[in-house]
Design a protein around this motif. Structure first.
Motif, PDB file in Angstrom:
ATOM      1  N   MET B 247       0.818  -1.217   0.000  1.00 23.70           N
ATOM      2  CA  MET B 247       0.000   0.000   0.000  1.00 23.70           C
ATOM      3  C   MET B 247       0.854   1.270   0.000  1.00 23.70           C
ATOM      4  O   MET B 247       0.405   2.325  -0.446  1.00 23.70           O
ATOM      5  CB  MET B 247      -0.984  -0.004   1.175  1.00 23.70           C
ATOM      6  CG  MET B 247      -2.205  -0.880   0.902  1.00 23.70           C
ATOM      7  SD  MET B 247      -3.415  -0.918   2.259  1.00 23.70           S
ATOM      8  CE  MET B 247      -4.268   0.662   2.046  1.00 23.70           C
ATOM      9  N   SER B 248       2.084   1.147   0.497  1.00 25.87           N
ATOM     10  CA  SER B 248       2.945   2.333   0.508  1.00 25.87           C
ATOM     11  C   SER B 248       3.465   2.683  -0.879  1.00 25.87           C
ATOM     12  O   SER B 248       4.072   3.728  -1.065  1.00 25.87           O
ATOM     13  CB  SER B 248       4.128   2.120   1.460  1.00 25.87           C
ATOM     14  OG  SER B 248       5.033   1.188   0.913  1.00 25.87           O
ATOM     15  N   THR B 249       3.212   1.804  -1.861  1.00 27.88           N
ATOM     16  CA  THR B 249       3.682   2.087  -3.224  1.00 27.88           C
ATOM     17  C   THR B 249       2.593   2.712  -4.094  1.00 27.88           C
ATOM     18  O   THR B 249       2.760   2.867  -5.303  1.00 27.88           O
ATOM     19  CB  THR B 249       4.146   0.799  -3.944  1.00 27.88           C
ATOM     20  OG1 THR B 249       2.997  -0.039  -4.177  1.00 27.88           O
ATOM     21  CG2 THR B 249       5.164   0.023  -3.120  1.00 27.88           C
ATOM     22  N   VAL B 251       0.738   5.780  -3.557  1.00 22.40           N
ATOM     23  CA  VAL B 251       0.608   7.231  -3.697  1.00 22.40           C
ATOM     24  C   VAL B 251       1.750   7.909  -2.941  1.00 22.40           C
ATOM     25  O   VAL B 251       2.179   7.432  -1.882  1.00 22.40           O
ATOM     26  CB  VAL B 251      -0.784   7.701  -3.197  1.00 22.40           C
ATOM     27  CG1 VAL B 251      -1.032   7.331  -1.740  1.00 22.40           C
ATOM     28  CG2 VAL B 251      -0.996   9.194  -3.413  1.00 22.40           C
ATOM     29  N   LEU B 258       1.121   6.636  -7.827  1.00 22.46           N
ATOM     30  CA  LEU B 258       2.320   5.932  -8.284  1.00 22.46           C
ATOM     31  C   LEU B 258       2.006   4.677  -9.097  1.00 22.46           C
ATOM     32  O   LEU B 258       2.913   3.934  -9.454  1.00 22.46           O
ATOM     33  CB  LEU B 258       3.188   5.574  -7.072  1.00 22.46           C
ATOM     34  CG  LEU B 258       3.603   6.773  -6.193  1.00 22.46           C
ATOM     35  CD1 LEU B 258       4.345   6.295  -4.945  1.00 22.46           C
ATOM     36  CD2 LEU B 258       4.458   7.751  -6.989  1.00 22.46           C
TER      37      LEU B 258
END
Lengths: 475, 475
Positions: B247-249, B251, B258
């Motif tokens: 999930m960190s990839t 936005v 992203l």
């Protein structure tokens, strides 16, 4: 030594001992439920009555009040202190247990009423608290009963400390231990805690180490209120975006902690220590069975146990303040608190852990260029614990295991923490032994908690023999 | 045109119109609470009665039953369909509104009883539903009343569609619209929805665009049950670790999405479109005030509005299955579902969005080397909407704004979605106009919801004048 007669008594009185456990299980002493508090107190009264009948000196200690989340207060259940024997020529052993239990309801999926002790076809005594921790507590009482009724000399002075809040943070206990360290507990030579489990299901163990835990709250906030993602998405710095970025830098999918410096003080694995892992009764399929799937990181049992016991780990637990229900909600949470914890091992220091985590979090957050604010704090920290397993306390317990089970015990550590262990060690300055009665599959906090009949009965023999072996020690 | 007499009537009957709104606010028609369902139905009956007294033809439509989370069923509140006037020489205008409201309790922080309409010293009519959407609905009724009592010819044939489930996903409405597209709605020439708000607090606007939304559930699971981090931390692949990595990839902290390819179909900003942002009544401090802090990503009002209206955004909403309460819990969740959504704009296609997200998630998850499993699905998707703002429907509304407010309206879009807009446009193939009555600070879903007296009264004039302007159009 009078062990044969003692063993015989225990075998002949199995039904009585199980009846004593049955009475205890029928008292739903759930410490986490306010409405059950009278039952917790009733369980204390049951113990007091049983101990008095056995001839022990008993007292109960009021350890204060508990502040509830709703602002109300509740009296904490008493700590039961008891003494059996007072002979200056004998060693004094302090045993600890807890008489409160985890919550349980039939609707959770129990096969039987959790507050009725039921023995199934495989000799499993099913019921909440059977193994955690009423069986072990009553084990000590059964040992006293056997010696009393047989007219046998009791091998040690036994001090007992039974609390009713273990499943709810042992509130009030640490203060009492500190208060009584030089008073009620002044003569104690060693401590024995029976509140953990065999590594597997077949072989007894002595447990000499526990990991510590440092729990963290990572707060990121920005907007003054929760926002609608349609109206504000793309125009404001969202705390959730920042939280996921930062929390994703804490640990790798293979379990490696990514906080710089965190491994610096981890005690190196020596050849000698590595050898203690050679013949432990543990198979990979036991891990698979306990986890319910085959998502193990490591290939060998040795690595699994070492990563459970003697290496640190970091787990992400959740997010407070974000959407968590089923379904869809397009909220942009204004303030979110990420929860994670680090399991610590010797020679990590809790202060170092907090400082390293704080530095890492603040450094990662700074990289984001966000206008939100970050705050990291350690909400609670417990140190790791490792005892000296060649102390006479362990030697006696190992001999007892051999006498009862005809096998040398596994020497184990555990991945979790039992904070009272360290409280006793620090306050009394005495050796502490973890001597489990139940098996690794007892399901202490799960549905269908059980204690095998053989573990209970052999466990009573083990506890009694342990006390006899202590009496034999010339130290 | 009979506008002066109409205006005079509205000014003279302010108290009557506010009393009508008072009666409506007193009916707590909260559609999301099962126990309030009879009140929702009572609100429909109130509208039917008022409409009949005004001489409209009214019918109610049963749109089926609602399956509740607990397995029970509840009758959906009826859709109220009404017609006023049936002259083939006039245009037919369909107006939509909803008579249900958001939940509200004094304990939430309201200054006054949410279900009593209170006018404060600043002329604000406080009460749940005052602006969302009872004020606008009654606006149409008040227009009819004025014409009827003045004996004025009504300028158009008015069709009304008032639903009682808007705050709960408009359940049942789309089916009814499709069913009636060629029947009850067959003669409709244009649609007007008054269920949004001015951009700020001073200047009226017409709204011609909405973003779409694609909502995603990202499921990662591995262990067969929730685990204790003490026992299993460091030995198993934890779904939370994987979820945060993936999930960190999605936005960047500055709002940039992203997911590769996601911007490919976003309509480029033309000079002409950019000019429409030149003189909008919007100040950065209005964003700060709405957000409650200064966490804006962009420096200029133009960028704020463009990122709200015409660029996509991605927000992370939460995690289902993880720990979310206050306090500390050392759980390793076995199955977690990350929730996020993308606000979409022309010319993005929902199918493309889903495919790009799926490809990205699976690619990022593969990089982790985890033994857990991943599943990504789009739980719901709504397309973006942009109308033709030079259509006579908008021209009429713009003229009406000038007549009532002596100012040209701002031409706005919105960042959120109002799904019924697209439902009407697609089913009827007619131009849809969003014509707001309330101000941007009305707090539609918040505590202390209000509709300014002047917005209500001038709003009634606006709705009536809009219908007159339509009658003047030769198209």
């Amino acid at each position: 030594m009078s062990v044969p007669k003692f063993f015989e008594y225990v075998d002949q009185h199995q039904t009585d001992f199980i009846d004593r456990l049955r009475k205890a299980v029928e008292i739903p002493s759930v410490s986490s439920e306010a409405a059950r508090r009278p039952d917790v107190v009733r369980m204390a009264e049951f113990l007091v009555s049983e101990l008095k009948n056995l001839g022990a000196s008993v007292e109960t200690r009021d350890v204060g009040i508990q502040k509830m989340h709703d602002g109300s207060s509740l009296n904490l259940p008493p700590v039961v202190l008891a003494t059996y024997g007072n002979d200056p020529s004998k060693k004094t052993v302090l045993v600890y247990g807890h008489y409160d239990v985890q919550p349980a309801m039939l609707e959770d999926g129990w096969n039987t009423d959790p507050f009725k002790l039921i023995e199934d076809d495989e000799g499993r005594l099913l019921g909440r608290g059977s193994t955690d921790d009423k069986g072990p507590i009553l084990g000590w009482l059964n040992v006293i009963e056997a010696h009393k009724n047989l007219g046998l000399d009791f091998p040690v002075n036994l001090k007992m400390c039974f609390e009713g809040m273990e499943e709810s943070g042992s509130e009030g206990l640490d203060d009492l231990i500190l208060l009584e360290a030089k008073k009620y507990f002044a003569d104690v030579d060693a401590v024995c805690i029976s509140d953990n489990y065999w590594l597997g299901t077949t072989k007894p163990c002595l447990t000499y180490g526990l990991r510590g835990v440092s729990y963290f709250h990572l707060t990121i906030k920005g907007p003054g209120r929760d926002l609608h993602s349609g109206v504000f998405g793309g125009t404001v710095h969202e705390p959730m975006t920042d939280l996921f970025k930062v929390m994703s830098t804490l640990v790798a999918p293979d379990g490696k902690i990514l906080v710089p410096g965190i491994y610096d003080k981890v005690a190196p694995l020596t050849d000698e220590e590595n050898k203690t892992y050679d013949n432990l009764a543990f198979e990979m399929n036991e891990l698979h069975s306990a986890v319910g799937s085959q998502v193990n990181i490591h290939k060998t049992e040795r690595e699994v146990l070492q990563h459970r016991w003697r290496y640190p780990s970091l787990s992400l637990h959740g997010v407070e303040g974000a959407f968590y229900n089923p379904g869809d909600k397009t909220v942009v949470p204004a303030k979110v608190i990420g929860k994670f914890s680090i399991r610590s091992v010797p020679d990590m220091e809790t202060e170092d852990i907090t400082a390293l985590v704080k530095k890492h979090i603040e450094s990662e957050f700074a990289k984001l260029g966000s206008k939100n604010t970050v705050h990291i704090e350690c909400s609670h920290a417990g140190k790791p614990w490792v005892a000296t397993p060649n102390h006479w306390n362990y030697v006696a317990a190992a001999k007892a295991v051999e006498k009862v089970f005809n096998v040398k015990p596994d020497m184990t550590r555990e991945g979790g923490s039992i904070p009272v262990t360290l409280s006793f060690q620090d306050a009394l300055g005495k050796n502490v032994l973890l001597l489990p009665m139940g098996r690794g599959d007892d399901g202490a906090h799960s549905i269908n908690e059980k204690l095998d009949r053989s573990n209970y009965i052999q466990g009573i023999k083990l506890l009694g023999t342990y006390l006899h072996e202590i009496a034999e020690i010339k130290a």
